[in-house]
Design a protein around this motif. Structure first.
Motif, short mmCIF file in Angstrom:
data_model
loop_
_atom_site.label_atom_id
_atom_site.label_comp_id
_atom_site.label_asym_id
_atom_site.label_seq_id
_atom_site.Cartn_x
_atom_site.Cartn_y
_atom_site.Cartn_z
N GLY A 17 21.12 53.83 -71.90
CA GLY A 17 21.94 55.15 -72.41
C GLY A 17 23.42 54.65 -72.07
N GLY A 18 23.82 56.15 -72.41
CA GLY A 18 25.44 56.24 -72.16
C GLY A 18 26.18 55.41 -73.21
N SER A 19 27.66 55.57 -72.97
CA SER A 19 28.44 55.16 -73.83
C SER A 19 29.84 54.34 -73.40
N ILE A 20 30.42 54.15 -74.10
CA ILE A 20 31.99 53.39 -73.47
C ILE A 20 32.49 54.52 -72.57
N ARG A 21 32.94 54.02 -71.29
CA ARG A 21 33.98 54.92 -70.57
C ARG A 21 35.34 55.49 -71.50
N TYR A 22 35.21 56.75 -71.66
CA TYR A 22 36.76 57.09 -71.95
C TYR A 22 37.29 58.19 -71.33
N ARG A 23 36.84 58.50 -70.57
CA ARG A 23 37.24 59.52 -69.41
C ARG A 23 37.11 59.22 -67.96
N PRO A 24 38.10 58.98 -67.25
CA PRO A 24 37.79 58.58 -65.78
C PRO A 24 36.53 59.12 -64.98
N ASP A 25 36.30 60.36 -65.24
CA ASP A 25 35.17 61.07 -64.55
C ASP A 25 34.13 61.39 -65.65
#
Length: 209
Positions: free
Chosen positions: A93-101
């Motif tokens: 699951g999930g995606s690339i990190r594009y926000r620190p939180d």
């Protein structure tokens, strides 16, 4: 086997199709993230087929103590390998990190470590069944396959090497919203794996091995 794959967008038409018995021959539902859990719970109840899902980057972080963070009656297979209806499934699951939180967001290195932890189960399946996995489901697309130039919709490199190593028959994903429904845009072969962007839904027929 007929599979209903869904992702990213609630399709009002599916409510009426499901309630009218249109999906009576669907034996498995696979959800690739960013869908309300009430939507998943409705489909699994009305269609009556098992539903396996992974979270997207807009879904809540899983918390065992909170029913609001999971879809009741459905199976969260994020970071897991399991058998269902004679098929071996794996989820990321999930995606690339594009926000620190950001919730359910990962750097490329974090996603690779998460995918790496699937390898023991995949290797065991190959030794036991002669194949590692039949269908890999994820929220994100692989890197440079069905992804976009914007950082938030960049694909995960972990999926590229996982597909080449595990050789699933299908890789199903969402996250990128193709508005032109055509096979050229939404289906790609990587070695022996058919990669499909199922946005917002697709019915897929496959044979058990």
């Amino acid at each position: 086997m007929k599979i209903l794959a869904i992702t990213d967008e609630v399709v009002d038409r599916l409510y009426s199709l499901a309630s009218s018995g249109h999906f009576a021959d669907v034996e498995l539902i696979l959800a690739c993230g960013d869908l309300p859990y009430t939507y998943l719970e409705y489909l699994v109840t009305v269609i009556g087929a098992p539903l396996c899902y992974v979270p997207g980057n807009h879904d809540p972080a899983y918390d065992l103590r909170s029913v609001a963070t999971r879809a009741e009656g459905c199976e969260n297979i994020d970071g897991r390998v399991l058998s269902c209806r004679g098929l071996i499934l794996a989820g990321l699951g999930g995606s690339i990190r594009y926000r620190p939180d950001g919730v359910n967001q990962y750097t490329q290195a974090e996603a690779s470590w998460k995918a790496f932890r699937l390898l023991p189960a995949l290797l065991w399946n190959r030794l036991r069944f002669g194949r590692a996995v039949d269908i890999l489901i994820s929220h994100s697309p692989p890197y440079r396959i069905h992804d976009e130039n914007s950082h938030a919709h960049q694909g995960l490199r972990a999926l590229n090497w996982l597909i080449r190593l595990a050789r699933p028959r299908y890789h199903l994903h969402g996250h990128v919203h193709f508005h032109q429904r055509n096979l050229v845009a939404s289906e790609t072969m990587l070695d022996s794996t058919k990669i499909i962007n199922v946005y917002p839904y697709k019915v897929i027929e496959t044979a058990n091995e």
